[in-house]
Scaffold this active site. Sequence first.
Site, PDB file in Angstrom:
ATOM      1  N   ASN A 160      12.278  -3.663  -7.502  1.00 43.17           N
ATOM      2  CA  ASN A 160      11.450  -2.525  -7.106  1.00 43.17           C
ATOM      3  C   ASN A 160      12.088  -1.920  -5.853  1.00 43.17           C
ATOM      4  O   ASN A 160      11.955  -2.474  -4.766  1.00 43.17           O
ATOM      5  CB  ASN A 160      10.021  -3.025  -6.820  1.00 43.17           C
ATOM      6  CG  ASN A 160       9.129  -1.943  -6.255  1.00 43.17           C
ATOM      7  OD1 ASN A 160       9.468  -0.757  -6.289  1.00 43.17           O
ATOM      8  ND2 ASN A 160       7.977  -2.342  -5.726  1.00 43.17           N
ATOM      9  N   TRP A 161      12.767  -0.791  -6.047  1.00 41.05           N
ATOM     10  CA  TRP A 161      13.475  -0.171  -4.914  1.00 41.05           C
ATOM     11  C   TRP A 161      12.511   0.534  -3.963  1.00 41.05           C
ATOM     12  O   TRP A 161      12.933   0.977  -2.883  1.00 41.05           O
ATOM     13  CB  TRP A 161      14.518   0.828  -5.422  1.00 41.05           C
ATOM     14  CG  TRP A 161      15.664   0.224  -6.182  1.00 41.05           C
ATOM     15  CD1 TRP A 161      15.851  -1.085  -6.509  1.00 41.05           C
ATOM     16  CD2 TRP A 161      16.804   0.935  -6.709  1.00 41.05           C
ATOM     17  NE1 TRP A 161      17.029  -1.230  -7.207  1.00 41.05           N
ATOM     18  CE2 TRP A 161      17.634  -0.018  -7.344  1.00 41.05           C
ATOM     19  CE3 TRP A 161      17.196   2.275  -6.705  1.00 41.05           C
ATOM     20  CZ2 TRP A 161      18.827   0.338  -7.971  1.00 41.05           C
ATOM     21  CZ3 TRP A 161      18.382   2.630  -7.334  1.00 41.05           C
ATOM     22  CH2 TRP A 161      19.197   1.662  -7.959  1.00 41.05           C
ATOM     23  N   LYS A 162      11.290   0.694  -4.382  1.00 40.97           N
ATOM     24  CA  LYS A 162      10.287   1.422  -3.578  1.00 40.97           C
ATOM     25  C   LYS A 162      10.835   2.798  -3.168  1.00 40.97           C
ATOM     26  O   LYS A 162      11.558   3.419  -3.945  1.00 40.97           O
ATOM     27  CB  LYS A 162       9.870   0.585  -2.370  1.00 40.97           C
ATOM     28  CG  LYS A 162       9.472  -0.840  -2.754  1.00 40.97           C
ATOM     29  CD  LYS A 162       8.761  -1.578  -1.652  1.00 40.97           C
ATOM     30  CE  LYS A 162       8.514  -3.010  -2.094  1.00 40.97           C
ATOM     31  NZ  LYS A 162       7.692  -3.743  -1.157  1.00 40.97           N
ATOM     32  N   HIS A 217       0.747  -1.886  -7.970  1.00 44.74           N
ATOM     33  CA  HIS A 217       1.402  -2.545  -6.827  1.00 44.74           C
ATOM     34  C   HIS A 217       0.459  -2.503  -5.626  1.00 44.74           C
ATOM     35  O   HIS A 217      -0.255  -1.519  -5.422  1.00 44.74           O
ATOM     36  CB  HIS A 217       2.726  -1.837  -6.500  1.00 44.74           C
ATOM     37  CG  HIS A 217       3.565  -2.622  -5.540  1.00 44.74           C
ATOM     38  ND1 HIS A 217       3.313  -2.627  -4.194  1.00 44.74           N
ATOM     39  CD2 HIS A 217       4.622  -3.443  -5.735  1.00 44.74           C
ATOM     40  CE1 HIS A 217       4.182  -3.432  -3.593  1.00 44.74           C
ATOM     41  NE2 HIS A 217       4.999  -3.936  -4.510  1.00 44.74           N
ATOM     42  N   GLU A 261       0.958  -1.917  -2.646  1.00 45.63           N
ATOM     43  CA  GLU A 261       1.150  -0.772  -1.739  1.00 45.63           C
ATOM     44  C   GLU A 261       0.434   0.466  -2.278  1.00 45.63           C
ATOM     45  O   GLU A 261      -0.055   1.287  -1.504  1.00 45.63           O
ATOM     46  CB  GLU A 261       2.658  -0.532  -1.540  1.00 45.63           C
ATOM     47  CG  GLU A 261       3.253  -1.606  -0.635  1.00 45.63           C
ATOM     48  CD  GLU A 261       4.728  -1.897  -0.840  1.00 45.63           C
ATOM     49  OE1 GLU A 261       5.420  -1.106  -1.501  1.00 45.63           O
ATOM     50  OE2 GLU A 261       5.173  -2.939  -0.330  1.00 45.63           O
ATOM     51  N   GLU A 298       1.771 -11.115  -6.707  1.00 45.48           N
ATOM     52  CA  GLU A 298       2.394 -10.780  -5.431  1.00 45.48           C
ATOM     53  C   GLU A 298       1.366 -10.922  -4.312  1.00 45.48           C
ATOM     54  O   GLU A 298       0.600  -9.976  -4.045  1.00 45.48           O
ATOM     55  CB  GLU A 298       2.900  -9.336  -5.457  1.00 45.48           C
ATOM     56  CG  GLU A 298       3.943  -9.084  -6.518  1.00 45.48           C
ATOM     57  CD  GLU A 298       4.849  -7.919  -6.126  1.00 45.48           C
ATOM     58  OE1 GLU A 298       6.054  -8.140  -6.039  1.00 45.48           O
ATOM     59  OE2 GLU A 298       4.324  -6.818  -5.877  1.00 45.48           O
ATOM     60  N   GLY A 306       7.574  -8.505   1.801  1.00 38.09           N
ATOM     61  CA  GLY A 306       8.390  -7.971   2.890  1.00 38.09           C
ATOM     62  C   GLY A 306       8.258  -8.725   4.200  1.00 38.09           C
ATOM     63  O   GLY A 306       8.710  -8.239   5.240  1.00 38.09           O
ATOM     64  N   SER A 344       8.888 -11.644  -1.050  1.00 41.61           N
ATOM     65  CA  SER A 344       9.969 -12.282  -0.279  1.00 41.61           C
ATOM     66  C   SER A 344      10.827 -13.237  -1.103  1.00 41.61           C
ATOM     67  O   SER A 344      11.250 -14.281  -0.613  1.00 41.61           O
ATOM     68  CB  SER A 344       9.398 -12.985   0.961  1.00 41.61           C
ATOM     69  OG  SER A 344       8.847 -12.013   1.847  1.00 41.61           O
ATOM     70  N   GLY A 388      11.524  -6.923  -4.116  1.00 43.76           N
ATOM     71  CA  GLY A 388      11.567  -5.686  -3.343  1.00 43.76           C
ATOM     72  C   GLY A 388      12.851  -5.607  -2.540  1.00 43.76           C
ATOM     73  O   GLY A 388      13.906  -5.210  -3.018  1.00 43.76           O
ATOM     74  N   GLY A 389      12.783  -6.029  -1.265  1.00 43.82           N
ATOM     75  CA  GLY A 389      13.906  -5.878  -0.334  1.00 43.82           C
ATOM     76  C   GLY A 389      15.242  -6.370  -0.872  1.00 43.82           C
ATOM     77  O   GLY A 389      16.269  -5.684  -0.755  1.00 43.82           O
TER      78      GLY A 389
HETATM   79  C1  PEP Z   1       7.376  -6.036  -3.739  1.00 41.02           C
HETATM   80  O1  PEP Z   1       6.889  -5.246  -2.956  1.00 41.02           O
HETATM   81  O2  PEP Z   1       7.210  -5.884  -4.960  1.00 41.02           O
HETATM   82  C2  PEP Z   1       8.131  -7.157  -3.192  1.00 41.02           C
HETATM   83  C3  PEP Z   1       8.120  -8.254  -3.878  1.00 41.02           C
HETATM   84  O3  PEP Z   1       8.769  -6.962  -1.988  1.00 41.02           O
HETATM   85  P1  PEP Z   1       9.663  -8.044  -1.189  1.00 41.02           P
HETATM   86  O4  PEP Z   1      10.536  -8.751  -2.203  1.00 41.02           O
HETATM   87  O5  PEP Z   1      10.458  -7.219  -0.232  1.00 41.02           O
HETATM   88  O6  PEP Z   1       8.726  -8.979  -0.552  1.00 41.02           O
END
Ligand code: PEP
Length: 251
Positions: free
Chosen positions: A12-14, A97, A99, A167, A173, A213, A234-235
Site C-alpha cells: 500500500n503506497w498510500k 483502511h 486511515e 491491521e 507506521g 510495521s 505500507g512503509g
Molecule cells: C498500512 O498502513 O497498511 C501499513 C501496514 O503500514 P506500515 O507497514 O507502514 O505499518
Amino acid sequence: MATKRVMLVAGNWKMNGLAAEGHALAQAVAAGAEGVGCELLVCPPAVLLSTAGAALSGSGVALGGQDCHPEESGAHTGDLSAEMLADAGSRFVIVGHSERRADHGESDALVRAKALAAHRAGLTTVICVGETEVERDAGRADAVVAGQIKGSLPEKATAADTVIAYEPVWAIGTGRTPTPDEVQAMHRHMRAIVSGSHGAEIARQIRLLYGGSVKPGNASELMALEDVDGALVGGASLVAADFLAIAGCCA
Ligand code: PEP
C-alpha cells in the site's frame, strides 16, 4: 477437498510517489517478482495506476486501488468508482483502511457498500480491520475486530473475492507490532468470526493478512504463523528490495 491458501503480499503506497518514482518502484518490483513463492499486489495512488500498471505488465504482479466509491458513476467530485479502477487495470482494491476510517469517518456500513461495489466490478477486496491502542488496552480488541468483520463484509463475500487484513491501528507506521502469539490468536479469532457469519468452508479458505510495521526483519516469524496468509505492507513497500524480501518470507 482442502485447498491451500496462496499467500498474498500487498504493498500500500498510500499518498507517496510521483510518476518517475512510481514507475521505477513498480519496475523494480516487477524485476524481482519472478520465483517469489506468493502472490504480489501493488496499490499505488490512483494517478499512478497507469504508469505502475505499464511497469508491472507481464510480471504477474497484480495492481490494485486504495479505495473506491460505492456507486458506479455520478456526481461525486474527487471520487473513483470500482469500475474505473478495474478499467485502469486493477484486480484488487483496499477498502476500510484505518486511515480512511479515521480521516474520512468511514463506517462499517460504508466499507461494506464499497466492497459490494468492488465485487460488482469484478475486483477482489482487501477489507481492513483493526483495533486502536485504547481499545486494545481496554481488552476490547477481539470485540472491535469481530464487529468490523460482521459490519464490513458483504453477506455474499467469498474467499475468492475477499481478503481480510488485520491491521492494529497502533502498529501502523510505528515500528511496533503485536507479538507473534497475539497475531496468531487474533487471526484464529477472525477465522472463527467468519465461520460464524459466512460458514466454515469460506472461513477455512479466506486469506487473512497481517499489516502494521511488517519489515524484512520481522516478516519471517509473522508469515510463518498458521492463520497468517500474507501481509499488507505500507512503509516497507516503498523500497522494492524490502517489499521483495518480505515476499521472500512467504513459502
Ligand atoms: C498500512 O498502513 O497498511 C501499513 C501496514 O503500514 P506500515 O507497514 O507502514 O505499518
